[in-house]
Design a protein around this motif. Structure first.
Motif, PDB file in Angstrom:
ATOM      1  N   GLY A  79       0.685  -1.283   0.074  1.00  0.00           N
ATOM      2  CA  GLY A  79       0.164   0.034   0.063  1.00  0.00           C
ATOM      3  C   GLY A  79       0.783   1.130  -0.021  1.00  0.00           C
ATOM      4  N   GLY A  89      -4.626   2.061   4.434  1.00  0.00           N
ATOM      5  CA  GLY A  89      -4.935   2.676   3.124  1.00  0.00           C
ATOM      6  C   GLY A  89      -4.853   3.982   3.023  1.00  0.00           C
ATOM      7  N   GLY A 108     -14.171   3.414  -1.347  1.00  0.00           N
ATOM      8  CA  GLY A 108     -12.721   3.401  -2.179  1.00  0.00           C
ATOM      9  C   GLY A 108     -12.703   3.968  -3.410  1.00  0.00           C
ATOM     10  N   ARG A 161      -7.789  -2.752   2.565  1.00  0.00           N
ATOM     11  CA  ARG A 161      -8.241  -2.858   1.302  1.00  0.00           C
ATOM     12  C   ARG A 161      -9.530  -3.078   1.029  1.00  0.00           C
ATOM     13  N   ARG A 219     -13.281   2.059   5.178  1.00  0.00           N
ATOM     14  CA  ARG A 219     -12.254   1.129   4.924  1.00  0.00           C
ATOM     15  C   ARG A 219     -12.257   0.431   6.480  1.00  0.00           C
ATOM     16  N   TRP A 243      -6.857   9.145   6.864  1.00  0.00           N
ATOM     17  CA  TRP A 243      -5.759   8.535   7.464  1.00  0.00           C
ATOM     18  C   TRP A 243      -5.193   8.940   8.389  1.00  0.00           C
TER      19      TRP A 243
END
Length: 460
Positions: free
Chosen positions: A81, A109, A116, A149, A157, A175
């Motif tokens: 990733g 991720g 996504g 993922r 996610r 993130w």
């Protein structure tokens, strides 16, 4: 001699619960072989584990299978990733003293829209603390599997930052390097349920970056808190040392900017409390569920929340479903800790008392007569409680040995394969947890970490 296993398609079962083997079984066991399009490195790790297992059966017990598995997992996970691929915080190996597979092995991720999809994330939406915790509990109850993922049915996610994005009701998946943009820095003393503890390593985001959702302190010492987090193998809620098992000094506390007022009254609590249109009050089961003669699950939940807020000394047993004097006294102590008096501190939980307990608001019950506290002598025959700091991962001291030996004497020694000894370990935690559950405690009151009341009952 037995026939050699078929390495290409067969992987022998393993009971090893070291972080490397757990990781490999859960994330690499189903990797496709290269001839079907699988990644050669992942397949190589899988084959290496099988080869090591086969060799171990020939060479003998001296072969270290977990070490082989851990090295291979590190080689595979190290480059997954754009932002992911994190091993254990601070290195590729599990931190010493951590419970099995409890380290922040949480590669993540990058930023993305929900599910996504490419494109710009939607604007964040407002929410309340109660709604944040409710959403977190949904993932914990569903045991949403960890993945950097995959995306859950709600679009978020399935990694640590996706979990917080979901709980905060953000418009997309963030993130650890971007969550602070949606929040304000706060101090440890300001932490309340729904806030986060964030560690982002800008020099190497793949090395230990992690985030947890703060669910409230486990007791008045504020050394452990209930952490909601997404970590392998699935979403969980557990008592966690402040600020985390590893890299604790690097975690920062943040509060979501989109919190909206709940409209809750700041005073009143007992039988004199009136109704409220807030979400917290709506979850209040009603006055009929509490008081003399009451026998239901809400009484048990009340007791568990009171113990988590410092009321353990009132319960010689339980808490349980039958209302008793312990529930009355613990509730009254909590109400008085908020500064309430008269009918607002009658020992009967009303909507505001309930909302304070559920959301972690207000002050904890102060230490009082009953259990010994650190450095003070306890009741006759009970040694003084040395303090929680002696019973944390990596600690080694005489108090750990003293605790373990007493657990064995009281019949809670089945978790010790050897010892007990001076180094705190998983066997100690599980033995303490078994003792706490034998007292009728549940949730944060039975986290396996000895506090003053656990110590008093154990040595009484």
């Amino acid at each position: 001699m037995e026939a050699a296993p078929v390495f290409e398609e067969f992987e022998p079962a393993s009971d090893c619960d070291c972080p490397g083997c757990v990781h490999l079984r859960r994330s690499g066991a189903h990797a496709l072989p290269p001839r079907l399009g699988g990644h050669p490195a992942a397949h190589g790790a899988r084959r290496a584990l099988v080869v090591a297992a086969a060799a171990g059966s020939v060479i003998g017990a001296g072969q270290s299978l977990p070490a082989v598995a851990s090295e291979q997992v590190g080689a595979v996970a190290g480059g997954t990733g754009q932002l992911g691929g994190a091993g254990w915080a601070g290195g590729a190996a599990a931190p010493a003293g951590l419970p099995g597979a409890d380290g922040p092995d949480t590669p993540q991720g990058g930023r993305s829209a929900l599910h996504g999809a490419p494109g710009k994330s939607a604007a964040p939406r407002s929410t309340t603390r109660a709604e944040i915790i409710t959403r977190a509990k949904l993932w914990v109850t569903a045991k949403v599997p960890y993945s950097m993922r995959k995306f859950w049915s709600d679009g978020y996610r399935q990694d640590c930052s996706g979990f917080v994005s979901m709980a905060w009701n953000l418009g997309g998946n963030e993130w650890t390097g971007s969550l602070d943009q949606y929040a304000t820095r706060i101090s440890k003393d300001e932490l309340k349920p729904g806030d986060i503890l964030l560690f982002h390593n800008p020099a190497n985001p793949e090395r230990g970056s992690h985030v947890t959702l703060f669910g409230g302190w486990t007791d008045y010492t504020r050394t452990y808190y209930l952490a909601y987090e997404q970590a392998r193998p699935h979403a969980r809620r557990q008592a966690t040392p402040y600020a985390y098992w590893t890299d604790g000094d690097d975690y920062l506390a943040y509060r979501y900017k989109g919190l909206r007022p709940t409209g809750q009254s700041g005073s009143g609590s007992g039988s004199a409390e009136g109704g409220s249109g807030t979400a917290a009050a709506a979850r209040y089961p009603g006055a009929a569920y509490f008081g003399p003669g009451a026998d239901n699950k809400h009484v048990t939940r009340l007791g568990e929340m009171l113990i988590a807020r410092g009321g353990a000394r009132f319960y010689r047993k339980g808490p349980g479903p039958r209302w008793g004097d312990a529930d009355l006294k613990a509730t009254r102590a909590f109400q008085r800790a908020q500064g309430w008096t008269g009918a607002d501190a009658d020992g009967l939980p009303g909507p505001t008392t309930w909302s304070y307990l559920v959301s972690g608001k207000g002050k904890d019950i102060p230490a009082g007569a009953g259990p010994s506290t650190a450095g003070r002598p306890g009741p006759a025959g009970v040694p003084a409680f040395p303090g929680k700091a002696h019973f944390r991962p990596g600690q080694s001291n005489a108090y750990v040995t003293q605790l373990g030996r007493q657990l064995v004497r009281r019949g809670f020694g089945k978790h010790y394969a050897q010892g007990p000894g001076p180094r705190w370990g998983e066997a100690d935690r599980r033995a303490v947890e078994a003792f706490q559950r034998a007292q009728g405690w549940r949730g944060g009151a039975a986290d396996g970490m000895p506090g003053p009341e656990t110590w008093r009952r154990l040595f009484a």
